[in-house]
Enzyme design. Sequence first.
Site, PDB file in Angstrom:
ATOM      1  N   GLU A 151       8.953   9.895  -8.812  1.00 52.67           N
ATOM      2  CA  GLU A 151       9.763  10.319  -7.659  1.00 52.67           C
ATOM      3  C   GLU A 151      10.694   9.222  -7.170  1.00 52.67           C
ATOM      4  O   GLU A 151      11.782   9.519  -6.674  1.00 52.67           O
ATOM      5  CB  GLU A 151       8.842  10.767  -6.517  1.00 52.67           C
ATOM      6  CG  GLU A 151       8.122  12.074  -6.845  1.00 52.67           C
ATOM      7  CD  GLU A 151       7.155  12.517  -5.762  1.00 52.67           C
ATOM      8  OE1 GLU A 151       6.851  11.713  -4.862  1.00 52.67           O
ATOM      9  OE2 GLU A 151       6.713  13.675  -5.834  1.00 52.67           O
ATOM     10  N   VAL A 152      10.256   7.978  -7.271  1.00 47.88           N
ATOM     11  CA  VAL A 152      11.091   6.861  -6.807  1.00 47.88           C
ATOM     12  C   VAL A 152      11.600   6.107  -8.033  1.00 47.88           C
ATOM     13  O   VAL A 152      10.799   5.617  -8.846  1.00 47.88           O
ATOM     14  CB  VAL A 152      10.289   5.919  -5.880  1.00 47.88           C
ATOM     15  CG1 VAL A 152      11.178   4.766  -5.420  1.00 47.88           C
ATOM     16  CG2 VAL A 152       9.735   6.682  -4.677  1.00 47.88           C
ATOM     17  N   ARG A 207       0.833  -1.198   0.000  1.00 43.61           N
ATOM     18  CA  ARG A 207       0.000   0.000   0.000  1.00 43.61           C
ATOM     19  C   ARG A 207       0.873   1.256   0.000  1.00 43.61           C
ATOM     20  O   ARG A 207       1.876   1.316   0.729  1.00 43.61           O
ATOM     21  CB  ARG A 207      -0.947   0.001   1.215  1.00 43.61           C
ATOM     22  CG  ARG A 207      -1.938  -1.115   1.138  1.00 43.61           C
ATOM     23  CD  ARG A 207      -3.070  -0.988   2.145  1.00 43.61           C
ATOM     24  NE  ARG A 207      -3.795  -2.260   2.179  1.00 43.61           N
ATOM     25  CZ  ARG A 207      -4.716  -2.632   1.285  1.00 43.61           C
ATOM     26  NH1 ARG A 207      -5.042  -1.804   0.304  1.00 43.61           N
ATOM     27  NH2 ARG A 207      -5.300  -3.806   1.356  1.00 43.61           N
ATOM     28  N   HIS A 267       7.417   1.305 -10.897  1.00 44.53           N
ATOM     29  CA  HIS A 267       6.265   0.871 -10.113  1.00 44.53           C
ATOM     30  C   HIS A 267       4.978   1.208 -10.840  1.00 44.53           C
ATOM     31  O   HIS A 267       4.876   2.238 -11.507  1.00 44.53           O
ATOM     32  CB  HIS A 267       6.261   1.508  -8.717  1.00 44.53           C
ATOM     33  CG  HIS A 267       6.496   2.977  -8.703  1.00 44.53           C
ATOM     34  ND1 HIS A 267       7.753   3.536  -8.842  1.00 44.53           N
ATOM     35  CD2 HIS A 267       5.636   4.019  -8.585  1.00 44.53           C
ATOM     36  CE1 HIS A 267       7.654   4.855  -8.795  1.00 44.53           C
ATOM     37  NE2 HIS A 267       6.384   5.168  -8.654  1.00 44.53           N
ATOM     38  N   ASN A 316       4.392   6.236 -13.863  1.00 42.73           N
ATOM     39  CA  ASN A 316       5.047   7.509 -14.129  1.00 42.73           C
ATOM     40  C   ASN A 316       6.488   7.255 -14.577  1.00 42.73           C
ATOM     41  O   ASN A 316       7.155   6.361 -14.042  1.00 42.73           O
ATOM     42  CB  ASN A 316       5.033   8.377 -12.865  1.00 42.73           C
ATOM     43  CG  ASN A 316       3.629   8.786 -12.464  1.00 42.73           C
ATOM     44  OD1 ASN A 316       2.796   9.056 -13.326  1.00 42.73           O
ATOM     45  ND2 ASN A 316       3.349   8.824 -11.173  1.00 42.73           N
TER      46      ASN A 316
HETATM   47  P1  AMP Z   1       5.914   8.180  -8.201  1.00 45.49           P
HETATM   48  O1  AMP Z   1       5.635   9.644  -8.076  1.00 45.49           O
HETATM   49  O2  AMP Z   1       5.180   7.537  -9.353  1.00 45.49           O
HETATM   50  O3  AMP Z   1       7.406   7.878  -8.213  1.00 45.49           O
HETATM   51  O4  AMP Z   1       5.291   7.511  -6.915  1.00 45.49           O
HETATM   52  C1  AMP Z   1       6.037   7.173  -5.786  1.00 45.49           C
HETATM   53  C2  AMP Z   1       5.038   6.728  -4.745  1.00 45.49           C
HETATM   54  O5  AMP Z   1       5.739   6.029  -3.727  1.00 45.49           O
HETATM   55  C3  AMP Z   1       4.305   7.873  -4.055  1.00 45.49           C
HETATM   56  O6  AMP Z   1       2.899   7.712  -4.263  1.00 45.49           O
HETATM   57  C4  AMP Z   1       4.695   7.736  -2.589  1.00 45.49           C
HETATM   58  O7  AMP Z   1       3.641   8.062  -1.706  1.00 45.49           O
HETATM   59  C5  AMP Z   1       5.094   6.276  -2.506  1.00 45.49           C
HETATM   60  N1  AMP Z   1       6.029   5.933  -1.461  1.00 45.49           N
HETATM   61  C6  AMP Z   1       7.228   6.510  -1.191  1.00 45.49           C
HETATM   62  N2  AMP Z   1       7.827   5.906  -0.150  1.00 45.49           N
HETATM   63  C7  AMP Z   1       6.996   4.908   0.251  1.00 45.49           C
HETATM   64  C8  AMP Z   1       7.060   3.922   1.276  1.00 45.49           C
HETATM   65  N3  AMP Z   1       8.095   3.837   2.111  1.00 45.49           N
HETATM   66  N4  AMP Z   1       6.027   3.057   1.387  1.00 45.49           N
HETATM   67  C9  AMP Z   1       4.960   3.140   0.554  1.00 45.49           C
HETATM   68  N5  AMP Z   1       4.857   4.037  -0.436  1.00 45.49           N
HETATM   69  C10 AMP Z   1       5.856   4.915  -0.587  1.00 45.49           C
END
Ligand code: AMP
Length: 116
Positions: free
Chosen positions: A96-97, A30, A101, A88
Amino acid sequence: MSEETIFSKIIRKEIPADIVYQDDLVTAFRDINPQAPTHVLIIPNKLIPTAADVVDDDEPTLGRLFTVARKIAQQEGIASDGYRLIVNVKDHGHQEVMHLHMHLFGGRPLGRMLPG
Ligand code: AMP
């Protein structure tokens, strides 16, 4: 060599996360900051930084993202009403990550895909 992110630690269960599914190829958990009643991230266990980095050998893993998305949608009770899957990619995609995903959103009407 790509740099690991916090998602690799979640896969290895080194940090807590609400994992809803895991198998040999993918992990789903989640989102920590949910944007909908159901907001799950489905990720390859292998570190692929972005969708722009996938290679032919990744096809079984990428296909698994979709079959697991379907299973989770059924588990969450959102399959019949519908849901949204988003990947994304890099800066303009607002990624962002840097660990590929798939977002699974559902549980309410989600509106148009992009604002405007
Ligand atoms: P994106 O902007 O597509 O890279 O989405 C990254 C997503 O990762 C965001 O919706 C964040 O809320 C989520 N996220 C970041 N760190 C964590 C974490 N430790 N556990 C769960 N979700 C995370």
